[in-house]
Write an enzyme that holds these catalytic residues in place. Structure first.
Site, PDB file in Angstrom:
ATOM      1  N   LYS A  61       0.809  -1.219   0.000  1.00  0.00           N
ATOM      2  CA  LYS A  61       0.000   0.000   0.000  1.00  0.00           C
ATOM      3  C   LYS A  61       0.840   1.267   0.000  1.00  0.00           C
ATOM      4  CE  LYS A  61      -4.408  -1.237   1.866  1.00  0.00           C
ATOM      5  NZ  LYS A  61      -5.123  -1.508   3.047  1.00  0.00           N
ATOM      6  N   ARG A  62       1.931   1.219   0.730  1.00  0.00           N
ATOM      7  CA  ARG A  62       2.737   2.422   0.859  1.00  0.00           C
ATOM      8  C   ARG A  62       3.269   2.908  -0.492  1.00  0.00           C
ATOM      9  NH1 ARG A  62       6.814   0.594   4.272  1.00  0.00           N
ATOM     10  NH2 ARG A  62       5.491  -1.200   4.680  1.00  0.00           N
TER      11      ARG A  62
END
Ligand code: GLU
Length: 498
Positions: A266-267
């Protein structure tokens, strides 16, 4: 072949999940088989509202419709097929029945250990030099379970409804082997595997039990899933053995990586598949892109429709190494797809989008040729209204845009330039020479030359005035599209601003 995609509704569908679904779908279609969608919702704590809807609508958008299982029908979630229910939380009795079979034949046992007892065991083990203790053959005989308690004690506890789980009795000192279609022979040592919980104290199965029971009962021939599930495989193999069932074939597909080589997370950006539909990527483009993450056709060809993929896709061309999720490639593919459309297809797709902002687009007889002008430039359809803005709306005069260092346009020369452009263009369209691209070109180039301007000094301010946009088709195209009257009006209007 019967294949399945078995997501857990714990969040928005991940791009890796969509790729897994695609691969399963392609194999099912290629073999004239059945693609099943099963919902693995046994971890109720991790479940998220809206996740199931997101999974179904994203698959639907991508053109991956399940033949069987949980499906969207007329916008409603329903189940289809003879092997249901296809939602694991509706199959609890089935898992109980099968796990009992394992307990009865000695492949599983009841464990009554409390949380405190388990913590204590871990602590003791760590003190004794075992850094990552697990409940396994070396420990089970010291714990509180149906292997160490007498049958009376067990019955007593069951009568009192004492909370308990059911664990797999992982055999000691065994080599567990399996053949993976992508990885070849894979081997695990049983001492690395714990006595996995199969049934939790709340009566829900764990992933391992439910997954194996369902793949068997739903007659799945081939399991294609992400490589992150490979460590679960030995437990699954042991379960198939314990039940005396034939295991399906397995293909663990490589992980998706970010550009830097780490696991896509996600990052690093957008990992939810629906974000790509929201952003305006075409479903066909997304499918084309995902298919090439880990698979290649063995040629340099890169553009594939779903039906071409069905024909060409094969598991033996899937690589073992991680596949880089390269969004530049995605943008490139989107461009390729758009350029390959006919102008008519393209215009039909963008007209409603443009008309939302500019209703005039609906009755614009020149829409097709106007669409043709942006087809080469556009990446996302939602850019179209902006690209059409100057056609349906007179832009305001933007002096900052008109002045341009690179083109050697300073504001003090603009009035002079405007008046010579207007003078020369006045002769076009009214008399012998038509107002068309060719004549506009000849006239304006001749003008630049005769008056000693660089082409850009004529064309840049003209284009900037006519469109008000930093990027657009060139001055000739724009003037042709707008027509004689509108072009001259806009240029004359601009004169007043200087
Ligand atoms: N429920 C698992 C998931 O969320 C399924 C893994 C498998 O395909 O076995 O991906």
């Amino acid at each position: 072949m019967r294949t399945r995609f078995a997501p857990s509704p714990t969040g928005l569908l991940h791009v890796g999940g969509l790729r897994t679904a695609l691969f399963n779908y392609l194999i099912a279609k290629k073999t004239g088989g059945t693609f099943i969608l099963r919902i693995e919702d046994t971890d109720q704590e991790r479940e998220e509202d809206g996740a199931l809807e997101n999974i179904l609508s994203t698959l639907n958008w991508a053109g991956i419709s399940p033949d069987e299982g949980v499906v969207l029908k007329d916008g409603k979630i329903t189940e289809l097929g003879d092997y249901g229910p296809y939602t694991q939380s509706n199959r609890l009795d089935i898992y109980k029945k099968y796990v009992k079979e394992l307990v009865d034949n000695g492949h599983a046992y009841l464990a009554f250990d409390t949380k405190e007892e388990l913590d204590q065991m871990r602590e003791q083990e760590q003190k004794a030099g075992n850094p990552s203790p697990k409940y396994d053959y070396s420990i089970r005989m010291r714990m509180c379970n149906s292997l160490t308690l007498s049958s009376d004690e067990v019955s007593e506890r069951l009568k009192k409804n004492t909370p308990h789980v059911i664990r797999l009795k992982t055999p000691e000192g065994r080599k567990i082997q399996a053949q993976d279609i992508i990885r070849g022979k894979v081997e695990f040592q049983s001492h690395t595997i714990d006595d996995a919980v199969l049934l939790k104290s709340d009566g829900f199965p764990t992933y391992h039990l439910a997954n194996v029971v369902d793949d068997h009962l739903m007659e799945i021939d081939l399991v294609i899933r992400g490589e992150e599930w490979l460590p679960s495989l030995p437990k699954h193999i042991l379960l198939y053995e314990a039940f005396g069932w034939k295991a399906p074939e397995f293909a663990h597909v490589p992980l998706l990586m970010n550009q830097g080589g780490g696991k896509l997370s996600k990052r690093q950006g957008d990992v939810s598949a629906s974000i790509y539909s929201d952003k305006g990527y075409l479903p066909g483009v997304m499918i084309n892109f995902l298919a090439l993450l880990g698979w290649n056709p063995g040629t340099t060809e890169e553009i594939f429709t779903m039906s071409e993929l069905i024909e060409k896709f094969s598991l033996d061309r899937i690589q073992k190494a991680g596949a880089v999720f390269d969004t530049e490639k995605l943008d490139w593919l989107q461009g390729q797809w758009i350029r390959r459309m006919t102008v008519i297809e393209f215009a039909d797709l963008i007209r409603p989008i443009v008309a939302e902002k500019y209703p005039d687009a609906n009755n614009d007889d020149n829409f097709l040729s106007r669409a043709g002008l942006i087809q080469e430039r556009i990446t996302f359809f939602n850019e179209a209204p902006e690209m059409f803005s100057y056609i349906y709306e007179r832009p305001s005069i933007d002096k900052k845009l008109i002045a341009n260092k690179k083109q050697k346009v300073t504001l003090d020369i603009v009035p002079k330039i405007l008046s010579v452009i207007i003078e020369d263009l006045n002769c076009l369209g009214g008399g012998e020479l038509d107002w068309n691209l060719e004549n506009l070109k000849t006239t304006l180039f001749a003008l630049a030359e005769s008056k000693g301007y660089k082409n850009g000094q004529i064309l840049w301010p003209m284009r900037a005035i006519l469109t008000g946009l930093p990027y657009s088709p060139g001055a000739f195209e724009v003037a042709e599209i707008l027509g004689r009257e509108e072009t001259l009006d806009r240029l004359k209007e601009a004169q007043k601003a200087f």
